[in-house]
Design a protein around this motif. Structure first.
Motif, PDB file in Angstrom:
ATOM      1  N   MET A   1      -0.029  -0.211 -10.684  1.00 57.53           N
ATOM      2  CA  MET A   1      -0.037  -0.782  -9.752  1.00 57.53           C
ATOM      3  C   MET A   1      -1.142  -0.667  -8.749  1.00 57.53           C
ATOM      4  N   ASP A   2      -2.154  -1.198  -8.523  1.00 55.89           N
ATOM      5  CA  ASP A   2      -3.573  -0.748  -7.926  1.00 55.89           C
ATOM      6  C   ASP A   2      -3.181  -0.296  -6.384  1.00 55.89           C
ATOM      7  N   ALA A   3      -4.095   0.379  -5.879  1.00 53.74           N
ATOM      8  CA  ALA A   3      -4.090   0.290  -4.254  1.00 53.74           C
ATOM      9  C   ALA A   3      -4.660  -1.382  -3.237  1.00 53.74           C
ATOM     10  N   ALA A   4      -5.442  -2.548  -4.671  1.00 58.15           N
ATOM     11  CA  ALA A   4      -5.163  -2.946  -3.249  1.00 58.15           C
ATOM     12  C   ALA A   4      -4.288  -4.272  -3.147  1.00 58.15           C
ATOM     13  N   HIS A   5      -3.168  -4.442  -4.424  1.00 56.90           N
ATOM     14  CA  HIS A   5      -2.062  -4.653  -4.052  1.00 56.90           C
ATOM     15  C   HIS A   5      -1.073  -4.301  -3.615  1.00 56.90           C
ATOM     16  N   VAL A   6      -1.295  -2.985  -3.396  1.00 53.83           N
ATOM     17  CA  VAL A   6      -0.121  -3.194  -2.323  1.00 53.83           C
ATOM     18  C   VAL A   6      -0.351  -2.856  -0.789  1.00 53.83           C
ATOM     19  N   CYS A   7      -1.565  -2.665  -0.271  1.00 55.05           N
ATOM     20  CA  CYS A   7      -1.846  -2.474   0.928  1.00 55.05           C
ATOM     21  C   CYS A   7      -1.896  -3.941   1.198  1.00 55.05           C
ATOM     22  N   GLU A   8      -2.319  -4.806   0.728  1.00 55.47           N
ATOM     23  CA  GLU A   8      -2.032  -5.889   0.849  1.00 55.47           C
ATOM     24  C   GLU A   8      -1.312  -6.413   0.815  1.00 55.47           C
ATOM     25  N   ALA A  63       8.175  -7.489  -3.001  1.00 56.84           N
ATOM     26  CA  ALA A  63       7.566  -8.516  -2.972  1.00 56.84           C
ATOM     27  C   ALA A  63       6.560  -8.768  -4.725  1.00 56.84           C
ATOM     28  N   LEU A  64       6.138  -6.854  -5.038  1.00 55.92           N
ATOM     29  CA  LEU A  64       5.457  -6.212  -6.161  1.00 55.92           C
ATOM     30  C   LEU A  64       6.548  -6.897  -7.184  1.00 55.92           C
TER      31      LEU A  64
END
Length: 87
Positions: A1-8, A63-64
């Protein structure tokens, strides 16, 4: 999982769990090895975020669709760019 998705996902979920005034002084700083690090401007805000850690992790992971966040930590920062977070 990339950081952008988690932070969003944090940006979307956090206002439903943490008071907006606290989020004005915090932001998702980084995501490394299943650890989401939230930058905060003072220790009191860090305590609030940590107290909501289980609820935040559960919401983000749901959510992910997978257990991407194993823990949430906070880090003190001097300044927060709130316009990006609360836009």
């Amino acid at each position: 999982m990339d950081a952008a998705h988690v932070c969003e996902k944090f940006r979307i979920l956090a206002p439903t769990i943490i008071h907006k005034d606290i989020l004005t002084y915090s932001y998702p700083k980084s995501y490394i090895k299943k650890t989401l690090i939230i930058g905060v401007t003072n220790g009191a805000f860090a305590q609030v975020i940590i107290s909501k850690k289980a609820e935040l992790m559960k919401g983000i992971n749901n959510a992910l669709g997978k257990p991407a966040v194993a823990t949430i930590r906070t880090a003190l920062v001097e300044e927060v760019k709130t316009s990006e977070f609360l836009a």
